[in-house]
Design a protein around this motif. Structure first.
Motif, PDB file in Angstrom:
ATOM      1  N   GLY A 273      21.454 -14.781  27.145  1.00 16.23           N
ATOM      2  CA  GLY A 273      20.209 -14.700  26.406  1.00 16.23           C
ATOM      3  C   GLY A 273      20.122 -13.433  25.571  1.00 16.23           C
ATOM      4  N   LYS A 274      18.996 -13.255  24.898  1.00 19.83           N
ATOM      5  CA  LYS A 274      18.724 -12.044  24.138  1.00 19.83           C
ATOM      6  C   LYS A 274      17.357 -11.519  24.551  1.00 19.83           C
ATOM      7  N   ALA A 275      17.082 -10.264  24.167  1.00 18.79           N
ATOM      8  CA  ALA A 275      15.824  -9.648  24.598  1.00 18.79           C
ATOM      9  C   ALA A 275      15.212  -8.819  23.486  1.00 18.79           C
ATOM     10  N   LEU A 276      13.903  -8.723  23.533  1.00 19.40           N
ATOM     11  CA  LEU A 276      13.136  -7.819  22.695  1.00 19.40           C
ATOM     12  C   LEU A 276      12.272  -6.958  23.600  1.00 19.40           C
ATOM     13  N   THR A 277      12.005  -5.737  23.154  1.00 19.53           N
ATOM     14  CA  THR A 277      11.088  -4.857  23.870  1.00 19.53           C
ATOM     15  C   THR A 277       9.997  -4.399  22.923  1.00 19.53           C
ATOM     16  N   VAL A 278       8.753  -4.574  23.337  1.00 14.73           N
ATOM     17  CA  VAL A 278       7.599  -4.102  22.574  1.00 14.73           C
ATOM     18  C   VAL A 278       7.026  -2.891  23.303  1.00 14.73           C
ATOM     19  N   ALA A 279       6.840  -1.797  22.579  1.00 17.06           N
ATOM     20  CA  ALA A 279       6.330  -0.569  23.188  1.00 17.06           C
ATOM     21  C   ALA A 279       5.197   0.010  22.360  1.00 17.06           C
ATOM     22  N   LYS A 280       4.485   0.961  22.967  1.00 12.28           N
ATOM     23  CA  LYS A 280       3.346   1.606  22.312  1.00 12.28           C
ATOM     24  C   LYS A 280       3.226   3.040  22.798  1.00 12.28           C
ATOM     25  N   THR A 281       2.518   3.884  22.047  1.00 11.29           N
ATOM     26  CA  THR A 281       2.319   5.284  22.417  1.00 11.29           C
ATOM     27  C   THR A 281       0.852   5.506  22.767  1.00 11.29           C
ATOM     28  N   TYR A 282       0.584   5.850  24.034  1.00 13.06           N
ATOM     29  CA  TYR A 282      -0.794   5.938  24.512  1.00 13.06           C
ATOM     30  C   TYR A 282      -1.521   7.195  24.047  1.00 13.06           C
ATOM     31  N   ASP A 283      -0.811   8.287  23.780  1.00 18.05           N
ATOM     32  CA  ASP A 283      -1.510   9.506  23.371  1.00 18.05           C
ATOM     33  C   ASP A 283      -2.001   9.454  21.930  1.00 18.05           C
ATOM     34  N   ALA A 284      -1.557   8.439  21.182  1.00 14.35           N
ATOM     35  CA  ALA A 284      -1.979   8.306  19.783  1.00 14.35           C
ATOM     36  C   ALA A 284      -3.482   8.057  19.653  1.00 14.35           C
ATOM     37  N   PHE A 285      -4.098   7.499  20.682  1.00 13.92           N
ATOM     38  CA  PHE A 285      -5.536   7.236  20.630  1.00 13.92           C
ATOM     39  C   PHE A 285      -6.351   8.524  20.477  1.00 13.92           C
ATOM     40  N   PHE A 286      -5.760   9.652  20.810  1.00 14.72           N
ATOM     41  CA  PHE A 286      -6.510  10.908  20.859  1.00 14.72           C
ATOM     42  C   PHE A 286      -6.220  11.834  19.688  1.00 14.72           C
ATOM     43  N   ARG A 287      -5.423  11.367  18.760  1.00 15.82           N
ATOM     44  CA  ARG A 287      -5.163  12.177  17.572  1.00 15.82           C
ATOM     45  C   ARG A 287      -6.452  12.332  16.767  1.00 15.82           C
ATOM     46  N   GLY A 288      -6.734  13.546  16.375  1.00 13.73           N
ATOM     47  CA  GLY A 288      -7.918  13.808  15.571  1.00 13.73           C
ATOM     48  C   GLY A 288      -9.215  13.869  16.340  1.00 13.73           C
ATOM     49  N   VAL A 289      -9.176  13.737  17.660  1.00 12.76           N
ATOM     50  CA  VAL A 289     -10.404  13.749  18.458  1.00 12.76           C
ATOM     51  C   VAL A 289     -10.729  15.180  18.884  1.00 12.76           C
TER      52      VAL A 289
END
Length: 241
Positions: free
Chosen positions: A194-210
């Motif tokens: 088979g083949k695979a994909l990985t979806v990721a995200k950065t959680y600290d980005a929500f706090f930029r500019g706050v």
């Protein structure tokens, strides 16, 4: 004729494409992933306004996924465990298998993932044992839930308790047209593992500019999905590095 068509369909080679989900902090200027906390511990980092953020609770819910061929045909992933309430305090860079789909030979140019409300009634309908909801907060009916504290390391300003959340839904479209060495994701039907994909995200980005000395929680709530969409990306393979 219908019997012959059915046999041809059975003989058409297909490959299982699996989808894994992960999260981490923002890479530094050298592209290295940071360590903001161990598994089951708060994530602690300093945002661009100089505040030390303590992310004590964090859940982001993914509810669906779809891949589209370069010819425009769409294929829905199967979700055997139902919606995924991804706990942001789980170990960074760990992968959780979320879904899979059997694909015919061809090239694939788009991946769509849906962030949506967690509904326990839907989770209970999953084919297999649903994902466990981690953390102490109730996320029923929510898509994103983040809570914690922020302190001024200099001590010049009073600290803050905060909670940001949204129950809105967002579909994020990710480009696969150059995913494999500048070419589209390709299925030949000859990938036995088979083949695979990985979806990721950065959680600290929500706090930029706050600036926690004077912040508008509702305004931050309103842009949670905008930030999440911008910070979601896909990689070929089951890996984040």
């Amino acid at each position: 004729m219908s019997s012959l068509a059915g046999c041809e369909a059975l003989l058409e080679p297909k490959t299982t494409l699996s989808l894994a989900i992960s999260h981490h902090g923002t890479r530094n200027e050298k592209g290295v992933l940071p360590n903001f906390g161990e598994a089951e511990a708060a994530r602690v980092f300093v945002n661009d306004k100089g505040w030390q953020v303590n992310l004590a609770e964090g859940v982001i819910v993914m509810t669906a996924a779809q891949v589209e061929s370069c010819a425009g045909e769409s294929f829905d992933f199967e979700l055997p465990y139902g919606p995924f309430p991804e706990y942001q305090l789980a170990q960074d860079q760990d992968l959780v298998d979320f879904a899979s789909v059997d694909l015919p030979e061809g090239t694939y140019c788009k991946l769509r993932v849906e962030y949506g409300r967690y509904q326990s009634s839907l989770a209970e309908q999953a084919f297999d044992t649903p994902y466990q909801v981690h953390g102490h907060a109730s996320v029923e009916g929510l898509t994103v839930y983040l809570a914690g504290t922020a302190v001024d390391p200099s001590g010049a300003q009073e600290g803050a308790n905060w909670k940001f959340q949204t129950n809105q839904t967002s579909i994020v479209e990710l480009d696969l047209s150059t995913a494999e060495d500048g070419r589209p994701l390709t299925i030949t039907g000859k990938e036995p593992g088979g083949k695979a994909l990985t979806v990721a995200k950065t959680y600290d980005a929500f706090f930029r500019g706050v600036d926690f000395a004077n912040f508008d929680a509702e305004a931050i709530n309103d842009r949670l999905l905008e930030v999440l969409s911008a910070e979601t990306y896909v990689r070929v393979g089951a890996q984040i590095f």
